[in-house]
Write an enzyme that holds these catalytic residues in place. Structure first.
Site, PDB file in Angstrom:
ATOM      1  N   GLU A  93      -0.748 -15.520 -13.742  1.00  0.00           N
ATOM      2  CA  GLU A  93      -0.843 -14.069 -13.899  1.00  0.00           C
ATOM      3  C   GLU A  93       0.414 -13.373 -13.385  1.00  0.00           C
ATOM      4  OE1 GLU A  93      -5.673 -13.497 -13.853  1.00  0.00           O
ATOM      5  OE2 GLU A  93      -4.581 -12.985 -12.025  1.00  0.00           O
ATOM      6  N   CYS A 120      -7.121 -14.275   0.340  1.00  0.00           N
ATOM      7  CA  CYS A 120      -6.443 -14.220  -0.960  1.00  0.00           C
ATOM      8  C   CYS A 120      -7.192 -15.034  -2.010  1.00  0.00           C
ATOM      9  CB  CYS A 120      -5.020 -14.747  -0.810  1.00  0.00           C
ATOM     10  SG  CYS A 120      -4.057 -14.721  -2.335  1.00  0.00           S
ATOM     11  N   SER A 194       8.512 -12.409  -0.947  1.00  0.00           N
ATOM     12  CA  SER A 194       7.496 -12.347   0.104  1.00  0.00           C
ATOM     13  C   SER A 194       7.078 -13.758   0.492  1.00  0.00           C
ATOM     14  CB  SER A 194       6.280 -11.558  -0.382  1.00  0.00           C
ATOM     15  OG  SER A 194       5.246 -11.582   0.587  1.00  0.00           O
ATOM     16  N   LEU A 217       2.446 -10.937   7.408  1.00  0.00           N
ATOM     17  CA  LEU A 217       2.137 -11.099   8.832  1.00  0.00           C
ATOM     18  C   LEU A 217       0.623 -11.087   9.060  1.00  0.00           C
ATOM     19  CD1 LEU A 217       3.327 -11.374  11.660  1.00  0.00           C
ATOM     20  CD2 LEU A 217       3.378  -8.862  11.793  1.00  0.00           C
ATOM     21  N   ASN A 293      -8.128  -5.979  -0.737  1.00  0.00           N
ATOM     22  CA  ASN A 293      -8.707  -5.932  -2.079  1.00  0.00           C
ATOM     23  C   ASN A 293      -9.709  -7.068  -2.228  1.00  0.00           C
ATOM     24  OD1 ASN A 293      -7.101  -3.722  -3.302  1.00  0.00           O
ATOM     25  ND2 ASN A 293      -5.397  -5.098  -2.842  1.00  0.00           N
ATOM     26  N   CYS A 336      -3.062  -6.598  -4.992  1.00  0.00           N
ATOM     27  CA  CYS A 336      -2.583  -7.588  -4.030  1.00  0.00           C
ATOM     28  C   CYS A 336      -3.736  -8.463  -3.542  1.00  0.00           C
ATOM     29  CB  CYS A 336      -1.935  -6.857  -2.854  1.00  0.00           C
ATOM     30  SG  CYS A 336      -1.253  -7.950  -1.610  1.00  0.00           S
TER      31      CYS A 336
END
Length: 370
Positions: A93, A120, A194, A217, A293, A336
């Site tokens: 994606e 995540c 990142s 972090l 999220n 995110c």
């Protein structure tokens, strides 16, 4: 018979080597970069400032292949999310986020993610492999062609699926093309990588690439970061923070950006903010607070708006440049921490996650007709 080469899979140096091997002058490499990346042409016969014999030579020795569009979704806020199919049928994606005069493309570096960060969605899907250079820069190539005016890519962030520094060579070569005057011509200030903190690769990146650095972090101490980011057990904060402090030369106007996801009751208390202030006391930095999220199966919840505001004020009162990242694309699972793709997990991590939760959380993505 010699196997044909995908020119998108070559770094600039490798492309020059290929051109030399064809008995051509090096300026031909510049011409090819312009045709492929700036004009979006992949058919050698259409590259009219190349001689016909050379075009024939190219077609016999090479080709240009990008991933193919499988599905597209567009959010109510204008965010685009694409599912790109790779040659092995795995799917990744990529997300484009428009914002006034700026358009940010979020690019993936792995099929899945080699890490397993607990907040995540990508990590819960497991890991298949690293992306090739062609598959990384191909996302930029495709997005530039798929976007309709007035949308334009002004910034690229290596913040999609995967840990970029665990795919170092391909990622750095792709970012070089993003900044190349004869390819995408982006400023080093507009390409950001990142990382969750792969220390040896961070040291190497500092010497070899001028891109901007963001660090995931998400916690003010090792105990909590070990839970959120298991990589911290290998590269702890006492290694990470000094490197971030000295990442850019003294006197430079540049600084590291720290990303901090706001999870209710876990890392969003005033005591966490004060601990974060002590941790980053001598580090030139910016701090991005990211509202968590949600994704299916997670027990985490986003911090309340008031908790985020109090946290931000505490950091700002201590002198830190702190902003709250506006959530974009969450209605299409493009925000995110929500990217998942569709691929075969070689680690078994996704199946263990499914068994733990009791059902499969793979999300079908409806297509947009083209």
């Amino acid at each position: 018979m010699t196997e044909k080469i995908n020119l998108l899979n070559l770094s600039e140096t490798e492309l020059q080597g290929f051109i030399a091997s064809q008995g051509q002058p090096l300026y031909r490499a510049t011409q090819l970069l312009q045709w492929i990346h700036q004009r979006g042409v992949t058919d050698f016969s259409l590259m009219t400032d190349l001689s016909k014999p050379f075009r024939q030579q190219l077609s016999e020795a090479s080709f240009v292949r990008v991933p193919e569009l499988a599905l597209e979704r567009v959010s109510a806020d204008g965010t685009h999310k694409w599912l790109f199919r790779l040659a092995d049928n795995n799917k990744i994606e990529t997300v484009f986020i428009p914002d006034r005069k700026r358009g940010t493309l979020c690019v993936s570096s792995q099929v899945g993610c080699a890490l397993n960060c607990s907040f995540c969605a990508t990590g819960k899907e497991g890991f298949n492999r690293n992306l090739t250079l062609a598959e990384i820069i191909g996302q930029v190539w495709l997005a530039a062609r798929l976007l309709k005016s007035p949308y334009k890519i002004t910034n690229v962030v290596m913040m999609g699926m995967g840990e970029p520094l665990l795919n170092y060579e391909a990622v750095v070569a792709a970012m070089h093309l993003m900044m190349h005057d004869h390819a995408y011509g982006l400023s080093k200030y507009r390409v950001t990588l990142s990382t969750s903190g792969v220390i040896p690769a961070m040291r190497r990146l500092r010497e070899e690439s001028p891109v901007s650095l963001a660090v995931s972090l998400h916690a003010p101490n090792d105990a909590l970061r070990n839970v959120l980011i298991p990589l911290n057990k290998k590269y702890s904060l006492d290694q990470l923070i000094p490197l971030c402090r000295d990442y850019y030369s003294r006197g430079s106007k540049r600084c590291v950006t720290f990303e901090y996801v706001m999870i209710e009751g876990m890392n969003d208390r005033l005591i966490d903010a004060k601990q974060l202030i002590r941790l980053l006391a001598d580090v030139p930095c910016k701090i991005n607070l990211i509202p968590f999220n949600s994704f299916q199966g997670t027990a985490y919840r986003c911090s309340t708006e008031s908790a985020i505001s109090v946290f931000q004020k505490c950091l700002m009162d201590a002198g830190f440049n702190t902003r709250v990242r506006r959530t974009r694309g969450d209605d299409i699972a493009g925000a995110c921490g929500q990217l998942a793709g569709q691929f075969h997990d070689r680690t078994g991590r996704h199946q263990r996650w499914v068994q733990k939760q009791g059902h499969d959380f793979n999300r079908p993505i409806p297509a947009i007709d083209h």
